[in-house]
Structure formats: C-alpha cells, structure tokens
Write a protein that holds these residues in place. Structure first.
Motif, PDB file in Angstrom:
ATOM      1  N   VAL A 164      39.315 -18.273  -7.845  1.00 45.83           N
ATOM      2  CA  VAL A 164      39.980 -17.480  -8.928  1.00 45.83           C
ATOM      3  C   VAL A 164      39.671 -16.239  -8.722  1.00 45.83           C
ATOM      4  O   VAL A 164      38.395 -15.621  -8.517  1.00 45.83           O
ATOM      5  CB  VAL A 164      39.393 -17.955 -10.386  1.00 45.83           C
ATOM      6  N   THR A 165      40.516 -15.190  -9.246  1.00 45.31           N
ATOM      7  CA  THR A 165      40.246 -13.564  -9.134  1.00 45.31           C
ATOM      8  C   THR A 165      40.251 -12.888 -10.391  1.00 45.31           C
ATOM      9  O   THR A 165      41.125 -13.353 -11.343  1.00 45.31           O
ATOM     10  CB  THR A 165      41.252 -13.160  -8.068  1.00 45.31           C
ATOM     11  N   ARG A 166      39.776 -11.989 -10.714  1.00 51.59           N
ATOM     12  CA  ARG A 166      39.616 -11.288 -11.921  1.00 51.59           C
ATOM     13  C   ARG A 166      40.943 -10.850 -12.319  1.00 51.59           C
ATOM     14  O   ARG A 166      41.733 -10.275 -11.492  1.00 51.59           O
ATOM     15  CB  ARG A 166      38.830 -10.107 -11.636  1.00 51.59           C
ATOM     16  N   ASN A 167      41.272 -10.910 -13.616  1.00 49.45           N
ATOM     17  CA  ASN A 167      42.496 -10.532 -14.288  1.00 49.45           C
ATOM     18  C   ASN A 167      42.255  -8.918 -14.816  1.00 49.45           C
ATOM     19  O   ASN A 167      41.735  -8.946 -15.945  1.00 49.45           O
ATOM     20  CB  ASN A 167      42.886 -11.477 -15.411  1.00 49.45           C
ATOM     21  N   ASP A 168      42.577  -8.046 -13.900  1.00 50.60           N
ATOM     22  CA  ASP A 168      42.136  -6.613 -14.600  1.00 50.60           C
ATOM     23  C   ASP A 168      43.057  -6.261 -15.882  1.00 50.60           C
ATOM     24  O   ASP A 168      42.664  -5.210 -16.228  1.00 50.60           O
ATOM     25  CB  ASP A 168      42.600  -5.667 -13.248  1.00 50.60           C
ATOM     26  N   ARG A 169      43.981  -6.956 -15.955  1.00 48.60           N
ATOM     27  CA  ARG A 169      44.828  -6.470 -17.382  1.00 48.60           C
ATOM     28  C   ARG A 169      44.347  -7.302 -18.516  1.00 48.60           C
ATOM     29  O   ARG A 169      44.964  -7.575 -19.443  1.00 48.60           O
ATOM     30  CB  ARG A 169      46.462  -6.728 -17.261  1.00 48.60           C
ATOM     31  N   TYR A 170      43.174  -8.151 -18.780  1.00 52.51           N
ATOM     32  CA  TYR A 170      42.747  -9.174 -19.561  1.00 52.51           C
ATOM     33  C   TYR A 170      42.650  -8.343 -20.993  1.00 52.51           C
ATOM     34  O   TYR A 170      42.195  -7.116 -21.079  1.00 52.51           O
ATOM     35  CB  TYR A 170      41.566  -9.590 -19.310  1.00 52.51           C
ATOM     36  N   TRP A 171      43.294  -9.031 -21.870  1.00 49.93           N
ATOM     37  CA  TRP A 171      43.377  -8.478 -23.032  1.00 49.93           C
ATOM     38  C   TRP A 171      42.278  -8.066 -24.041  1.00 49.93           C
ATOM     39  O   TRP A 171      41.947  -7.027 -24.664  1.00 49.93           O
ATOM     40  CB  TRP A 171      44.332  -9.219 -24.097  1.00 49.93           C
ATOM     41  N   ASP A 172      41.081  -8.919 -23.476  1.00 48.92           N
ATOM     42  CA  ASP A 172      39.991  -8.750 -24.407  1.00 48.92           C
ATOM     43  C   ASP A 172      39.029  -7.846 -23.343  1.00 48.92           C
ATOM     44  O   ASP A 172      38.428  -8.281 -22.484  1.00 48.92           O
ATOM     45  CB  ASP A 172      39.175 -10.216 -24.570  1.00 48.92           C
ATOM     46  N   THR A 173      39.079  -6.346 -23.651  1.00 46.76           N
ATOM     47  CA  THR A 173      38.121  -5.508 -23.022  1.00 46.76           C
ATOM     48  C   THR A 173      36.761  -5.600 -22.586  1.00 46.76           C
ATOM     49  O   THR A 173      36.053  -5.520 -21.750  1.00 46.76           O
ATOM     50  CB  THR A 173      38.592  -3.965 -23.661  1.00 46.76           C
ATOM     51  N   SER A 174      36.286  -6.448 -23.721  1.00 44.88           N
ATOM     52  CA  SER A 174      34.787  -6.637 -23.804  1.00 44.88           C
ATOM     53  C   SER A 174      34.301  -7.956 -23.010  1.00 44.88           C
ATOM     54  O   SER A 174      33.183  -8.046 -22.631  1.00 44.88           O
ATOM     55  CB  SER A 174      34.337  -7.270 -25.365  1.00 44.88           C
TER      56      SER A 174
END
Length: 552
Positions: A227-237
């Motif tokens: 799995v790879t990081r979702n750089d647009r993830y809604w939860d910035t924290s």
C-alpha cells in the motif's frame, strides 16, 4: 466470523492520543493476574518520515480486502488503512467522527448522518451520499456475501437526503447500527467502481477504491500486499509518514521471530507468547502490551455435547487454574474474566459506569474447587464423559490451554480429546454444520469489534442465531437483549444488558478462560502505532513513522 461485526475470528495458528499507560486493575472483582504487564494504549508519537515499512500478518494472507467481507485479523489489519468508515474507532475503543461529521435521531426509528465535505477517493472523484448509500445497500444483497447482514436486520430504508447527508430508517429502533459504522460495515466505497468491479471487488484482480490514508498498490498472491501513501488524504493530522507499507504473510512463529530480530520485518501485531519470550529483551525493538477486546473461551458445538449442560461447563470452569494458565501459557499477558465478554468494549462509552456496576455484581472468577466440580458432574450425569475439542493445528497457545483444561477434567472424571484441524477446517465449523460432526466443543479465539456487548452476546443466546449451537433458549434473556438493542438511552440499554448478563452467566454453557492482552513488536526505528487491539479497525499505519525527526 462477525455477526454483527463481533468476530469469532479464528487464528491461522488461529489513539489518536499521546502515550497513555494504564493498569489492568479497577472494577474487576479481583480478576487480574498479579504478574500482568503494564499496558499502553499507543506508542510515542513518530517524529519523522519513512520510505518503507515491512509489516507482518501472522494469521496469513487475506482472502479479500472488500470491507463488506473482512472479519478476521489479516484482512482487517490491512483494510482499516485503506477504507475509511463513517465513524472512527479510537485506540481506547471510544467513537469519533469519521466520514460522517455528525449524526442525530429526529425520532427513535430514524438516523441522519451528515457527511464530511471535500473528501475524495484515490482516483480524485468526490465522495457523496450516493457512495455511502451504495456501500451500505450492497450489504443487503445476498450476492455480496457480506459478513454484516445482522447489522442491517432492522433497517427498512437507506436513502440520500442531500448531497452530503444520508437517512437510515428502521422497522424498530436499533442502537447498535450506529456503533457498527466504525469498521468495514461503515466503510465507504466508490459507487461507480463497485459497479465496474462487480464480484472481483476487494480481490487482487478487482482492487479497491476508497478514501483512506493509503491506497492499494499491488497484491502479489503468496508474497505480499503493498500500500502507498495517499498524499491527498482529507485528514491532514493523519497523513501517513510512511511512503510505502508492505505486508508479508509469515505464519510460522519461529520464522517470524527470526525475521523481527534480524530487522527483515519491522513489526507485527498478534505476537505469540512463545515469540514474546524471545522478543521482550531484544535490542532490535520493543514488545508492547496493550488493552484488548479479545476473548478465549470453550464453546459446545452441539446440544448433544456433554459440555452443553451448564453444570458440566461450570464444573470444567471450577477445575481450570487460570492463574497458572495465564502465567505459563500466556506469559502473564492476559486477565481473568467473569464472563466471555471483554470489558474494553464498554469501558469508554456513555454508559461505562452502568456496565461496570453490572459486571462487579457478578460472582467472582471461581477458584479451583474440585469437590464442587465433582458434585456438579454427578448431578449432570452426562451420557458421555469424553469431550472432543477442536483447535487449530499449529496453534500452540490453544493446545497448551487445552492441555491445562484436560488435566483439570481428569480430576472430575471427564476426558478431553484434542482434535487439531487445519485452519480452513476450523473456520468452516462456523459456517458448515456437517464439519461439526464428531466434535463436542471448539476453542474460540474471538474478538469484539464494536464498542458494545449486545451484538456479541446475541450470537450465542438468540434462538435465531446460526451460532447458537447448543439451542440455548432463555426467553427472559432474549427479551432483555432485544429491549437493550432498541433503547436509544445508553444507560437504560446498559441496565437491560446487565439484567440479561446476570441470567445467562448462570445457564449459558460457555467456559470463559481469559482475556488476552494485545502484543505488538515494533522495530526501534519506528514509533507511533497504537498498541491497543483497536488497531483492528483503525488507520494505525498512518500513525507509524520514524523515531527521529529525519527521513529513515
């Protein structure tokens, strides 16, 4: 298996807060082992980013990552980082907003969910109410083969009442529905992708389309899931510090221990007691112990089992030396329980004090009493004195537990015959009644996903439940649990549950054994992951990072 989302998951061998240490005592009626380790809910916050983390799934490769179908350790561990649910489970088993920012009930039979705006799926499409409706409704379709059908039992309709609002209506009030939204049942999938993928959704071929902090990159059957990081993830924290996480499938305990000690594997949940002994003093990393909603108990597989007589079950409980069992088999990492229900699931809810009062009112965990046990067996006068118990081949912890039980049974004229089954056979017991022929009981390594005890107890006490193998039928218990589920007042619901618990704890033929603690090993270059069993439904890998401030 979950029903509703309260798993009897069998192993193949079967927080968002700052570091919090907690003792295992308090309100337990003197249940705890004096040798119990100190528990921690999570690990020190991570300080830096990571290029790659290699994590192990000790229960083996998942068969699916479809949120509607996950209900076991391996698939949950991965899926929780990919697909966000409507509500979020915290490391202490409390509930927080997720893809739903708020919820209210205009009347007892209606639930309105206000959805988070500005959330996108991995492919960039915005999440709307239509995606939520599609994700929930598909689980009503038998073709989906959802493990969550019981959670939908009282639902009459699920509709979009706005672009970012969903309304659920019930035939009768159902307080459990909301709590079931913390895991795969409440996960939101992209409606268009669901339609396109069809029955292959959640497989290596069909893939997934969710909103979580990681996206599924590859699935090499027999080797690894990446799995790879979702750089647009809604939860910035919660934007992950790890760029890539690779999940391996090492099920052999000694092989996993060697891989952890060599640094080939960075970490793993569900560390066995045998591996724990080799890892706890290691310089390569840290063995953490956390609170858990796991439960170990012996359960009859048919009404003809000698153990189906509650007097025989009570007798076996009376000759089980739990202190010795916890010390020798669980390496001190477990607690005694008055019932088969782990207390973590209600300790941080709105009615925690009510549940605690009911639990404290139960009789204490029995001390070994051979004379009393012999008397109970004499009163029961079972036609057969041999109890054939199924367990998973290779599961040394369960095998050793049954060896303890067998030694106690011999003192009261009973014999326990241990039958080791392959993991697929053992899992099949819960779906195929023909596989239970010739068996009298099974060792259950279960866990409760939802922060509420009602659904889990209902699996064993409801005459309608496919898991009520003993044909237990106590009308008062059924009525009390139905009323508890229908109550929208948490304290009133808890009081009704307590009344039911005081009854079924006397006549339900289950032998509670222990509540194991969560055991997680983490390489010293990593930190941030929750140590609590709540990881099973949390985006735990998003909290994982380097111990230092720089890249690793």
């Amino acid at each position: 298996m979950p029903a509703p989302r309260a798993s009897l998951a069998l192993t193949a061998a079967a927080a968002l807060f700052a570091l919090t240490a907690c003792s295992s005592g308090g309100g337990n009626g003197g249940d705890d082992s004096s040798a119990a380790p100190k528990l921690t809910t999570t690990t020190p916050a991570a300080g830096g980013s990571l290029d790659r983390v290699t994590w192990n799934l000790p229960m083996g490769e998942p068969s699916t990552l479809d949120p509607a179908k996950v209900g076991d350790y391996s698939p949950n561990t991965v899926e929780a980082n990919l697909c966000d649910p409507l509500l979020r489970l915290r490391a202490d088993y409390s509930i927080a907003p997720g893809l739903a920012t708020a919820w209210h009930q205009p009347d007892p039979k209606t639930l309105v969910l206000d959805l988070r705006k500005g959330v996108t799926f991995w492919d960039g499409r915005p999440m709307t109410a239509a995606d939520v409706v599609a994700s929930l409704r598909r689980q009503q379709d038998p073709a989906t083969q959802s493990v969550n059908t019981a959670a939908l039992a009282n639902v009459s309709s699920i509709t979009a009442s706005g672009d970012h609002q969903v309304t659920v209506r019930f035939r009768v009030p159902d307080a459990l529905f909301l709590k079931n939204l913390v895991n795969g049942f409440g996960a939101v999938n992209e409606a268009a992708y669901l339609k396109k993928a069809g029955t292959s959704y959640g497989t290596a071929k069909g893939g997934l389309m969710c909103t979580g902090p990681f996206r599924l990159t590859s699935w090499r059957s027999g080797d690894a899931i990446t799995v790879t990081r979702n750089d647009r993830y809604w939860d910035t924290s919660l934007r992950p510090k790890a760029k890539t996480v690779e999940f391996k499938f090492i099920t052999d305990g000694s092989t996993l221990t060697a891989a952890l000690l060599s640094g080939q594997i960075d970490g793993s949940y569900e560390i066995s007691s045998t591996s724990a002994r080799a890892l706890r003093n290691s310089d390569i990393g840290t063995l953490y112990y956390g609170p858990s909603a796991q439960t170990v108990f012996l359960y009859p597989t048919s009404p003809d089992s000698p153990l189906a007589d509650p007097r025989v079950a009570q007798a076996l409980s009376l000759v089980t030396d739990r202190d010795a069992l916890i010390s020798n088999v669980f390496d001190g990492a477990a607690r005694k329980q008055k019932t088969f229900m782990p207390q973590l699931i209600w300790k941080n809810g709105d009615a925690a004090k009510v549940y605690a009062k009911g639990y404290d009112a139960l009789p204490p965990v029995p001390a070994v009493d051979v004379a009393k046990a012999k008397k109970l067996v004499g009163e029961a006068a079972p036609r057969r004195r041999t109890i054939t118990v199924a367990t998973a081949a290779g599961d040394q912890q369960s095998l050793q537990t049954l060896t303890f039980l067998r030694a106690g049974a011999e003192k009261i004229g009973l014999k326990i015959d241990i039958k080791q089954l392959q993991p697929t056979q053992l899992s099949g017991l819960f779906y195929d009644p023909t596989l239970r022929k010739g068996l009298d009981a099974t060792m259950v390594l279960g866990y409760v996903e939802v922060p509420d005890p009602i659904g889990y107890v209902d699996m064993f006490t409801s005459p309608k439940s496919p898991l009520n193998w003993t044909h237990y039928d106590n009308g008062k218990v059924v009525s009390l649990l139905e009323r508890a589920r229908a109550s929208t007042d948490p304290a009133a619901s808890a009081e009704l549950f307590n009344q039911a618990q005081s009854l079924y704890s006397k006549d339900l033929p289950i032998v509670p054994i222990v509540n194991p603690y969560e055991r997680m090993f983490l390489n010293k270059r990593l930190s941030g992951a929750p140590a609590s069993f709540a990881y099973i439904n949390m985006p735990w890998a998003a909290l994982l990072g380097a111990t230092g401030k720089g890249d690793s």
